[in-house]
Design a protein around this motif. Structure first.
Motif, PDB file in Angstrom:
ATOM      1  N   LEU A   1     -16.031  36.605 -21.538  1.00  0.00           N
ATOM      2  CA  LEU A   1     -14.989  35.617 -21.288  1.00  0.00           C
ATOM      3  C   LEU A   1     -14.137  36.034 -20.091  1.00  0.00           C
ATOM      4  O   LEU A   1     -13.784  35.203 -19.249  1.00  0.00           O
ATOM      5  CB  LEU A   1     -14.096  35.443 -22.525  1.00  0.00           C
ATOM      6  CG  LEU A   1     -14.678  34.680 -23.702  1.00  0.00           C
ATOM      7  CD1 LEU A   1     -13.707  34.712 -24.882  1.00  0.00           C
ATOM      8  CD2 LEU A   1     -14.995  33.236 -23.337  1.00  0.00           C
ATOM      9  N   ALA A   2     -13.830  37.310 -20.018  1.00  0.00           N
ATOM     10  CA  ALA A   2     -13.021  37.804 -18.907  1.00  0.00           C
ATOM     11  C   ALA A   2     -13.775  37.698 -17.584  1.00  0.00           C
ATOM     12  O   ALA A   2     -13.199  37.336 -16.553  1.00  0.00           O
ATOM     13  CB  ALA A   2     -12.619  39.256 -19.171  1.00  0.00           C
ATOM     14  N   ILE A   3     -15.072  37.971 -17.616  1.00  0.00           N
ATOM     15  CA  ILE A   3     -15.877  37.904 -16.397  1.00  0.00           C
ATOM     16  C   ILE A   3     -15.909  36.488 -15.845  1.00  0.00           C
ATOM     17  O   ILE A   3     -15.800  36.265 -14.636  1.00  0.00           O
ATOM     18  CB  ILE A   3     -17.312  38.410 -16.684  1.00  0.00           C
ATOM     19  CG1 ILE A   3     -17.293  39.919 -16.944  1.00  0.00           C
ATOM     20  CG2 ILE A   3     -18.246  38.076 -15.515  1.00  0.00           C
ATOM     21  CD1 ILE A   3     -18.614  40.473 -17.426  1.00  0.00           C
ATOM     22  N   PHE A   4     -16.049  35.514 -16.753  1.00  0.00           N
ATOM     23  CA  PHE A   4     -16.180  34.123 -16.324  1.00  0.00           C
ATOM     24  C   PHE A   4     -14.852  33.363 -16.365  1.00  0.00           C
ATOM     25  O   PHE A   4     -14.843  32.137 -16.320  1.00  0.00           O
ATOM     26  CB  PHE A   4     -17.217  33.397 -17.195  1.00  0.00           C
ATOM     27  CG  PHE A   4     -18.626  33.880 -16.976  1.00  0.00           C
ATOM     28  CD1 PHE A   4     -19.318  33.536 -15.835  1.00  0.00           C
ATOM     29  CD2 PHE A   4     -19.247  34.679 -17.923  1.00  0.00           C
ATOM     30  CE1 PHE A   4     -20.613  33.963 -15.624  1.00  0.00           C
ATOM     31  CE2 PHE A   4     -20.541  35.122 -17.725  1.00  0.00           C
ATOM     32  CZ  PHE A   4     -21.230  34.776 -16.569  1.00  0.00           C
TER      33      PHE A   4
ATOM     34  N   THR B   1     -18.226  27.638 -15.603  1.00  0.00           N
ATOM     35  CA  THR B   1     -19.629  27.672 -15.984  1.00  0.00           C
ATOM     36  C   THR B   1     -20.073  29.122 -16.076  1.00  0.00           C
ATOM     37  O   THR B   1     -19.776  29.923 -15.208  1.00  0.00           O
ATOM     38  CB  THR B   1     -20.485  26.938 -14.935  1.00  0.00           C
ATOM     39  OG1 THR B   1     -20.000  25.606 -14.800  1.00  0.00           O
ATOM     40  CG2 THR B   1     -21.934  26.887 -15.337  1.00  0.00           C
ATOM     41  N   PRO B   2     -20.799  29.517 -17.123  1.00  0.00           N
ATOM     42  CA  PRO B   2     -21.295  28.668 -18.209  1.00  0.00           C
ATOM     43  C   PRO B   2     -20.274  28.498 -19.335  1.00  0.00           C
ATOM     44  O   PRO B   2     -19.319  29.252 -19.426  1.00  0.00           O
ATOM     45  CB  PRO B   2     -22.512  29.454 -18.708  1.00  0.00           C
ATOM     46  CG  PRO B   2     -22.088  30.885 -18.504  1.00  0.00           C
ATOM     47  CD  PRO B   2     -21.304  30.886 -17.212  1.00  0.00           C
ATOM     48  N   ARG B   3     -20.518  27.498 -20.176  1.00  0.00           N
ATOM     49  CA  ARG B   3     -19.724  27.319 -21.387  1.00  0.00           C
ATOM     50  C   ARG B   3     -20.237  28.307 -22.436  1.00  0.00           C
ATOM     51  O   ARG B   3     -21.436  28.536 -22.546  1.00  0.00           O
ATOM     52  CB  ARG B   3     -19.862  25.894 -21.925  1.00  0.00           C
ATOM     53  CG  ARG B   3     -19.334  24.817 -20.995  1.00  0.00           C
ATOM     54  CD  ARG B   3     -17.822  24.696 -21.110  1.00  0.00           C
ATOM     55  NE  ARG B   3     -17.314  23.613 -20.297  1.00  0.00           N
ATOM     56  CZ  ARG B   3     -17.241  22.350 -20.716  1.00  0.00           C
ATOM     57  NH1 ARG B   3     -17.668  22.015 -21.922  1.00  0.00           N
ATOM     58  NH2 ARG B   3     -16.753  21.422 -19.920  1.00  0.00           N
TER      59      ARG B   3
ATOM     60  N   THR C   1     -25.018  25.460 -19.568  1.00  0.00           N
ATOM     61  CA  THR C   1     -24.577  24.805 -18.340  1.00  0.00           C
ATOM     62  C   THR C   1     -24.573  23.298 -18.552  1.00  0.00           C
ATOM     63  O   THR C   1     -25.631  22.691 -18.733  1.00  0.00           O
ATOM     64  CB  THR C   1     -25.518  25.139 -17.171  1.00  0.00           C
ATOM     65  OG1 THR C   1     -25.586  26.554 -17.004  1.00  0.00           O
ATOM     66  CG2 THR C   1     -25.019  24.503 -15.886  1.00  0.00           C
ATOM     67  N   PRO C   2     -23.399  22.654 -18.555  1.00  0.00           N
ATOM     68  CA  PRO C   2     -23.343  21.197 -18.795  1.00  0.00           C
ATOM     69  C   PRO C   2     -23.889  20.418 -17.610  1.00  0.00           C
ATOM     70  O   PRO C   2     -23.737  20.830 -16.457  1.00  0.00           O
ATOM     71  CB  PRO C   2     -21.848  20.932 -19.004  1.00  0.00           C
ATOM     72  CG  PRO C   2     -21.158  22.049 -18.296  1.00  0.00           C
ATOM     73  CD  PRO C   2     -22.057  23.247 -18.409  1.00  0.00           C
ATOM     74  N   LEU C   3     -24.519  19.299 -17.913  1.00  0.00           N
ATOM     75  CA  LEU C   3     -25.097  18.431 -16.901  1.00  0.00           C
ATOM     76  C   LEU C   3     -24.191  17.222 -16.645  1.00  0.00           C
ATOM     77  O   LEU C   3     -23.279  16.938 -17.425  1.00  0.00           O
ATOM     78  CB  LEU C   3     -26.477  17.959 -17.346  1.00  0.00           C
ATOM     79  CG  LEU C   3     -27.574  19.032 -17.345  1.00  0.00           C
ATOM     80  CD1 LEU C   3     -28.878  18.449 -17.843  1.00  0.00           C
ATOM     81  CD2 LEU C   3     -27.751  19.635 -15.961  1.00  0.00           C
TER      82      LEU C   3
END
Length: 214
Positions: A29-32, A37-39, A51-53
């Motif tokens: 979570l910290a990295i992103f 993205t990504p969820r 990855t949402p479209l």
């Protein structure tokens, strides 16, 4: 830890990791944190990264706008927190909602930029757009987080679920909006190549006003 990379036909890729510790989940979570993205969805050691479209994002955005417009027409205060990550270490769950709102408890979190579920209430309403298969049961996560109400959009249908002691039960009425026929919002979810988003939203507002007592 084991992992599975899945790329279904006509759907976005998603990565499923098993045996993920809570500490590793928080590190990811910290990295992103600065990148939406990504969820990530976490349930008792299983982590799904998705990855949402555009299809998913379109319906998510549209339904969120309808909820916001509805609250305005009904003169209700709300606080929308979009895809905020909600997590509970004691329950070992974490979830990024597609959209989420404080409605009944809006006053309790008004003005707050940091919300702690250990002391603050969870969002009153979460929205899930189901356009692809998920390896993690989203409703189980929401139940652990004690989210009172979840709306799910799937294959052109809008379903309402309310949390009970036995889990989520499908309902005809919304906890947040009472007897207002919110299931009719699905009519305004349909895309129209002849009308833009704002034009369709204006039609929705006119419809809402027609449902209100004169």
């Amino acid at each position: 830890m084991t992992q599975t990379l899945v790329t279904p036909p006509e759907a976005g890729s998603y990565l499923v990791l098993y045996g993920v510790t809570w500490e590793m989940y928080e590190q990811l979570l910290a990295i992103f944190e600065e990148n939406p993205t990504p969820r990530m969805n976490y349930y008792k050691g299983t982590l799904e990264l998705r990855t949402p479209l555009p299809e998913h994002q379109t319906y998510s955005w549209t339904l969120a706008r309808l909820v916001t417009a509805l609250s305005e027409e009904l003169e209700m205060e709300i606080c929308g927190l979009k895809s905020t990550t909600w997590r509970s270490q004691p329950k070992a769950v974490g979830k990024e909602a597609d959209e989420c709102f404080y409605i009944q408890n809006e006053r309790a979190i008004r003005g707050k930029l940091k919300i702690n579920l250990a002391v603050d209430p969870p969002p009153d309403l979460a929205i899930e757009i189901d356009t692809t298969h998920s390896s993690v049961n989203q409703m189980d996560i929401y139940a652990e987080l004690k989210v009172p109400e979840v709306w799910r959009w799937q294959q052109g249908k809008l379903s309402l679920y309310c949390l009970t002691e036995a889990g989520y039960v499908e309902s005809e009425n919304s906890l947040a909006f009472g007897s207002f026929p919110v299931k009719e919002l699905r009519r305004f979810m349909q895309l129209d190549s002849e009308k833009g988003e704002n034009a369709r939203l204006q039609e929705f507002r006119q419809w809402v006003r027609s449902q209100l007592p004169s």
